[in-house]
Write a protein that holds these residues in place. Structure first.
Motif, PDB file in Angstrom:
ATOM      1  N   MET A   1       0.849  -1.194   0.000  1.00 15.65           N
ATOM      2  CA  MET A   1       0.000   0.000   0.000  1.00 15.65           C
ATOM      3  C   MET A   1       0.882   1.240   0.000  1.00 15.65           C
ATOM      4  O   MET A   1       1.846   1.326   0.774  1.00 15.65           O
ATOM      5  CB  MET A   1      -0.913   0.010   1.231  1.00 15.65           C
ATOM      6  CG  MET A   1      -1.778   1.234   1.347  1.00 15.65           C
ATOM      7  SD  MET A   1      -2.832   1.215   2.817  1.00 15.65           S
ATOM      8  CE  MET A   1      -3.661   2.792   2.621  1.00 15.65           C
ATOM      9  N   PHE A 152      -1.531  -3.783   4.144  1.00 16.03           N
ATOM     10  CA  PHE A 152      -2.939  -3.701   3.763  1.00 16.03           C
ATOM     11  C   PHE A 152      -3.812  -4.574   4.655  1.00 16.03           C
ATOM     12  O   PHE A 152      -5.012  -4.331   4.784  1.00 16.03           O
ATOM     13  CB  PHE A 152      -3.156  -4.064   2.296  1.00 16.03           C
ATOM     14  CG  PHE A 152      -4.356  -3.380   1.706  1.00 16.03           C
ATOM     15  CD1 PHE A 152      -4.303  -2.045   1.344  1.00 16.03           C
ATOM     16  CD2 PHE A 152      -5.558  -4.057   1.529  1.00 16.03           C
ATOM     17  CE1 PHE A 152      -5.422  -1.397   0.817  1.00 16.03           C
ATOM     18  CE2 PHE A 152      -6.677  -3.427   1.005  1.00 16.03           C
ATOM     19  CZ  PHE A 152      -6.608  -2.083   0.655  1.00 16.03           C
ATOM     20  N   VAL A 217      -3.551   1.221  -3.797  1.00 15.80           N
ATOM     21  CA  VAL A 217      -3.540  -0.233  -3.634  1.00 15.80           C
ATOM     22  C   VAL A 217      -2.545  -0.841  -4.618  1.00 15.80           C
ATOM     23  O   VAL A 217      -2.622  -0.612  -5.826  1.00 15.80           O
ATOM     24  CB  VAL A 217      -4.948  -0.823  -3.868  1.00 15.80           C
ATOM     25  CG1 VAL A 217      -4.920  -2.345  -3.734  1.00 15.80           C
ATOM     26  CG2 VAL A 217      -5.923  -0.230  -2.864  1.00 15.80           C
ATOM     27  N   ASP A 221      -1.937  -6.420  -2.295  1.00 15.26           N
ATOM     28  CA  ASP A 221      -2.635  -5.820  -1.157  1.00 15.26           C
ATOM     29  C   ASP A 221      -3.964  -6.515  -0.871  1.00 15.26           C
ATOM     30  O   ASP A 221      -4.289  -6.799   0.288  1.00 15.26           O
ATOM     31  CB  ASP A 221      -2.883  -4.325  -1.402  1.00 15.26           C
ATOM     32  CG  ASP A 221      -1.642  -3.490  -1.142  1.00 15.26           C
ATOM     33  OD1 ASP A 221      -0.674  -4.029  -0.573  1.00 15.26           O
ATOM     34  OD2 ASP A 221      -1.650  -2.298  -1.507  1.00 15.26           O
ATOM     35  N   GLU A 224      -3.569  -9.673   0.872  1.00 16.48           N
ATOM     36  CA  GLU A 224      -3.285  -9.480   2.301  1.00 16.48           C
ATOM     37  C   GLU A 224      -4.571  -9.280   3.090  1.00 16.48           C
ATOM     38  O   GLU A 224      -4.742  -9.848   4.176  1.00 16.48           O
ATOM     39  CB  GLU A 224      -2.359  -8.278   2.494  1.00 16.48           C
ATOM     40  CG  GLU A 224      -0.943  -8.485   1.994  1.00 16.48           C
ATOM     41  CD  GLU A 224      -0.079  -7.245   2.144  1.00 16.48           C
ATOM     42  OE1 GLU A 224       1.095  -7.300   1.748  1.00 16.48           O
ATOM     43  OE2 GLU A 224      -0.584  -6.217   2.658  1.00 16.48           O
TER      44      GLU A 224
END
Length: 282
Positions: A1, A152, A217, A221, A224
């Motif tokens: 991120m 993220f 983003v 991400d 995650e």
């Protein structure tokens, strides 16, 4: 991120350095019952409030490390992103004005109108004061103990709590808490699951627009966030604690449900697609 060097929010209340102590020895029976009711309906750990002769926060200031400061900066940036995105969504999709939440950072323990906040509670949102509460040490727990690594994954946690604020702004939390007063524990838990899955979906809506409008983003991400949703599903948490998953005790939803509702919000970007109360199949 992409978050470093970006604008932070002004709506952060930093309690990490100050004592948050408040004696509770004189609560009385009525006060104790009120605190227990808050904990039951909002899912907040109220045990710090009920320690005989105890206090919340103690009398000494916490030591703030460089890592603490970096986590606080990260939270501030994510919070600012939620404010920008939800302001746009409220205007574009709901025809309303968004009133941002305040996010309280604390270290160890603090207090809220919804009960005691401590490392044991995890992050939570209190509709009574429209504030989200977060001990940034939870990010360490999230990564090292729960297996949800990545910035993220942490952003998903913040977005989830702010999603509860969105629900509060829309009057959803008030309606649900009124319903909880009229049902038994199992039914109350089922309502809580719908609240939490909706917050997961709204987190996905935020992520959708953060990717499209802010460009923050990065590759990996969303994976995650999906992993974080999986790791904190009720069935996974109970199984990892050596227990057989018991659906009637679930309050947040299974790992599969949490992932699916987050993905639904991320895919569409529409608040209307997050109606967990209008479906018979979660």
């Amino acid at each position: 991120m992409k978050w470093r060097g970006r604008r932070g929010s002004r709506n952060v209340e930093d309690r990490r350095r100050a004592s948050a102590g408040r004696a509770v020895g004189g609560l009385g029976l009525g006060g104790v019952l009120a605190v227990l009711a808050i904990g039951y309906f909002l899912g907040v750990d109220v045990t710090p409030l009920l320690q005989q002769g105890g206090s919340i926060g103690g009398g000494s200031s916490a030591t703030i490390t460089q890592a603490d400061e970096e986590r606080a900066e990260f939270v501030s940036v994510v919070l600012a992103d939620t404010e920008q995105i939800w302001s746009d969504i409220f205007a574009d999709q709901l025809g309303r004005q968004y009133r941002p939440a305040t996010l309280v950072l604390f270290k160890g323990v603090t207090q809220s109108p919804c009960g005691g906040a401590s490392g044991a509670t995890g992050p939570f949102y209190c509709p009574a004061d429209r504030k989200a509460y977060l001990d940034t040490d939870f990010f360490v727990t999230l990564s090292r103990k729960l297996g949800a690594k990545g910035d993220f994954a942490a952003a998903y946690v913040v977005a989830h709590e702010i999603a509860h604020h969105v629900q509060n702004e829309l009057g959803i939390l008030e309606q649900v808490n009124e319903m909880r007063k009229r049902v038994d524990k199992a039914q109350s838990n089922a309502l809580s699951v719908r609240v939490e899955l909706q917050a997961d979906c709204l987190s996905g809506v935020w992520a959708h627009h953060a990717a499209g409008r802010l460009g923050t983003v990065e590759r990996g991400d969303i994976a995650e966030a999906m992993n974080a949703a999986r790791q904190i599903g009720d069935d996974t948490l109970q199984r990892n604690a050596g227990r057989t998953p018991m659906p009637h005790t679930f309050t947040h939803g299974t790992s599969e449900q949490r992932q699916r509702w987050f993905a639904r919000g991320f895919s569409s970007g529409n608040v209307a697609d997050c109606d967990t109360f209008g479906t018979s199949s979660l």
